[in-house]
Design a protein around this motif. Structure first.
Motif, PDB file in Angstrom:
ATOM      1  N   SER A  55       0.832  -1.196   0.000  1.00  0.00           N
ATOM      2  CA  SER A  55       0.000   0.000   0.000  1.00  0.00           C
ATOM      3  C   SER A  55       0.871   1.252   0.000  1.00  0.00           C
ATOM      4  N   PRO A  56       0.630   2.169  -0.922  1.00  0.00           N
ATOM      5  CA  PRO A  56       1.383   3.418  -0.896  1.00  0.00           C
ATOM      6  C   PRO A  56       0.894   4.348   0.213  1.00  0.00           C
ATOM      7  N   ASN A  57      -0.184   3.986   0.853  1.00  0.00           N
ATOM      8  CA  ASN A  57      -0.747   4.788   1.936  1.00  0.00           C
ATOM      9  C   ASN A  57      -0.876   3.941   3.199  1.00  0.00           C
ATOM     10  N   PRO A  58       0.255   3.682   3.836  1.00  0.00           N
ATOM     11  CA  PRO A  58       0.196   2.839   5.028  1.00  0.00           C
ATOM     12  C   PRO A  58      -0.537   3.542   6.168  1.00  0.00           C
ATOM     13  N   GLU A  59      -1.051   2.771   7.077  1.00  0.00           N
ATOM     14  CA  GLU A  59      -1.668   3.346   8.262  1.00  0.00           C
ATOM     15  C   GLU A  59      -0.555   3.572   9.275  1.00  0.00           C
ATOM     16  N   TRP A  60      -0.367   4.816   9.660  1.00  0.00           N
ATOM     17  CA  TRP A  60       0.702   5.182  10.574  1.00  0.00           C
ATOM     18  C   TRP A  60       0.234   5.042  12.019  1.00  0.00           C
TER      19      TRP A  60
END
Length: 70
Positions: free
Chosen positions: A27-32
Motif C-alpha cells: 500500500s502506498p498509503n500505510p496506516e501510521w
C-alpha cells in the motif's frame, strides 16, 4: 431458493482470497501509528522550512535510502 453448502463454501473462499490479496498488497498509503505520526511531526518541527507531512515523509525516505550503513 436455498443456497447450497457448496455455493456457501465457494463464496467464503472467494471472500477470503480477496481479503488475503488486499492484506498482502503493498500500500502506498500505510496506516501510521500514533508514535510514527508524532515522530514525523517532531522531525518537521526541527526543520528550517515548513513542510507538510507527505513532503516530510518523502524527505525522510530519501534520507533513509541515501544513508550508508556498514
Amino acid at each position: 431458493m436455498k443456497e447450497s453448502t457448496q455455493a456457501k463454501i465457494t463464496a467464503a473462499v472467494a471472500a477470503a482470497r480477496g481479503m488475503a490479496q488486499k492484506a498482502l498488497a503493498t500500500s502506498p498509503n500505510p496506516e501510521w501509528t500514533e508514535y510514527e505520526m508524532r515522530s514525523i511531526d517532531e522531525w518537521i518541527a526541527l526543520q528550517d522550512v515548513k513542510l507538510e507531512r507527505p513532503e516530510a515523509i518523502r524527505r525522510l525516505v530519501e534520507l533513509g535510502l541515501n544513508s550508508k550503513t556498514k
